[in-house]
Design a protein around this motif. Structure first.
Motif, short mmCIF file in Angstrom:
data_model
loop_
_atom_site.label_atom_id
_atom_site.label_comp_id
_atom_site.label_asym_id
_atom_site.label_seq_id
_atom_site.Cartn_x
_atom_site.Cartn_y
_atom_site.Cartn_z
N UNK A 49 0.83 -1.23 0.06
CA UNK A 49 -0.04 0.15 -0.02
C UNK A 49 0.89 1.27 -0.12
N UNK A 50 0.78 2.03 -0.98
CA UNK A 50 1.26 3.49 -1.30
C UNK A 50 0.19 4.11 -1.50
N UNK A 51 -0.26 5.19 -0.72
CA UNK A 51 -1.40 5.95 -1.13
C UNK A 51 -1.39 6.70 -2.46
N UNK A 52 -0.43 7.13 -3.07
CA UNK A 52 -0.12 7.98 -4.07
C UNK A 52 1.28 8.26 -4.14
N UNK A 53 1.58 8.88 -5.22
CA UNK A 53 2.80 9.34 -5.45
C UNK A 53 3.47 10.32 -4.56
N UNK A 54 2.78 11.09 -3.89
CA UNK A 54 3.25 11.83 -2.69
C UNK A 54 3.97 10.87 -1.44
N UNK A 55 3.40 9.69 -1.50
CA UNK A 55 3.77 8.60 -0.41
C UNK A 55 5.02 7.63 -0.90
N UNK A 56 5.27 7.88 -2.29
CA UNK A 56 6.29 7.04 -2.71
C UNK A 56 7.57 7.46 -1.87
N UNK A 57 8.52 6.37 -1.55
CA UNK A 57 9.74 6.60 -0.75
C UNK A 57 10.80 6.33 -1.63
N UNK A 58 12.04 6.67 -1.37
CA UNK A 58 13.38 6.26 -2.06
C UNK A 58 13.36 4.80 -2.25
N UNK A 59 13.05 4.25 -1.06
CA UNK A 59 13.24 2.59 -1.08
C UNK A 59 12.00 1.90 -2.20
N UNK A 60 11.21 2.94 -2.75
CA UNK A 60 10.23 2.37 -3.67
C UNK A 60 10.65 2.44 -5.16
N UNK A 61 11.83 2.79 -5.09
CA UNK A 61 12.26 3.14 -6.64
C UNK A 61 12.37 2.04 -7.64
N UNK A 62 12.67 0.97 -6.97
CA UNK A 62 12.64 -0.41 -7.82
C UNK A 62 11.11 -0.78 -8.20
N UNK A 63 10.48 -0.87 -7.15
CA UNK A 63 9.05 -1.05 -7.24
C UNK A 63 8.48 -0.08 -8.39
N UNK A 64 8.53 0.93 -8.27
CA UNK A 64 7.92 2.12 -9.26
C UNK A 64 8.49 1.56 -10.58
N UNK A 65 9.72 1.46 -10.85
CA UNK A 65 10.46 1.10 -12.17
C UNK A 65 9.56 -0.26 -12.58
N UNK A 66 9.29 -1.33 -11.71
CA UNK A 66 8.86 -2.33 -12.03
C UNK A 66 7.27 -2.12 -12.69
N UNK A 67 6.44 -1.12 -11.95
CA UNK A 67 5.29 -0.98 -12.33
C UNK A 67 5.05 -0.42 -13.77
#
Ligand code: AMP
Length: 117
Positions: A49-67
């Motif tokens: 659960x990441x509420x939205x882009x404002x809540x994405x953290x540096x540690x989510x970088x790999x996950x964001x790329x995967x999406x």
């Protein structure tokens, strides 16, 4: 037991409400939008659960790329990679975000307008 800050997408992830799934792995789920705005309209979401882009953290970088790479894969699977498509994420009130669980809209299968706003 509903989780704190639960959303409709949380219920879909947990299988509590149905969705037309087009992709799933241990981190990512994709399903058809219930109110499609184009012939192809798929939502690609993290299971975390990441509420939205404002809540994405540096540690989510790999996950964001995967999406984004899952969006590309679905576009190929749906046969719209050559004709083209749009990937959109809405954030907050001005972005018209209605579900507070990060999601990428993959939209295509027709000529889209040049307008974004
Ligand atoms: P947004 O307005 O960017 O937050 O996008 C939320 C999207 O979720 C909208 O396009 C809705 O049509 C879609 N949606 C809402 N409920 C469901 C559902 N149960 N299954 C699939 N898509 C949904």
């Amino acid at each position: 037991m509903p989780e704190k800050n639960d959303t409709i997408f949380g219920k879909i992830i947990r299988g509590e409400i149905p969705a037309s799934k087009v992709y799933e792995d241990d981190e990512v789920l994709a399903f058809s939008d219930i109110a499609p705005q184009a012939p192809v309209h798929v939502l690609v979401i993290p299971k975390k659960r990441i509420a939205g882009m404002n809540d994405a953290a540096d540690e989510d970088a790999k996950l964001l790329g995967k999406l984004l790479l899952v969006c590309k894969k679905i576009a190929q699977d749906k046969g719209i990679d050559k004709s083209g498509y749009r990937i959109v994420t809405n954030c907050g009130p001005h972005g018209c975000q209605s579900v507070e669980h990060l999601h990428f809209h993959l939209v295509g299968g027709t000529q889209l307008t040049g307008k974004l706003g």
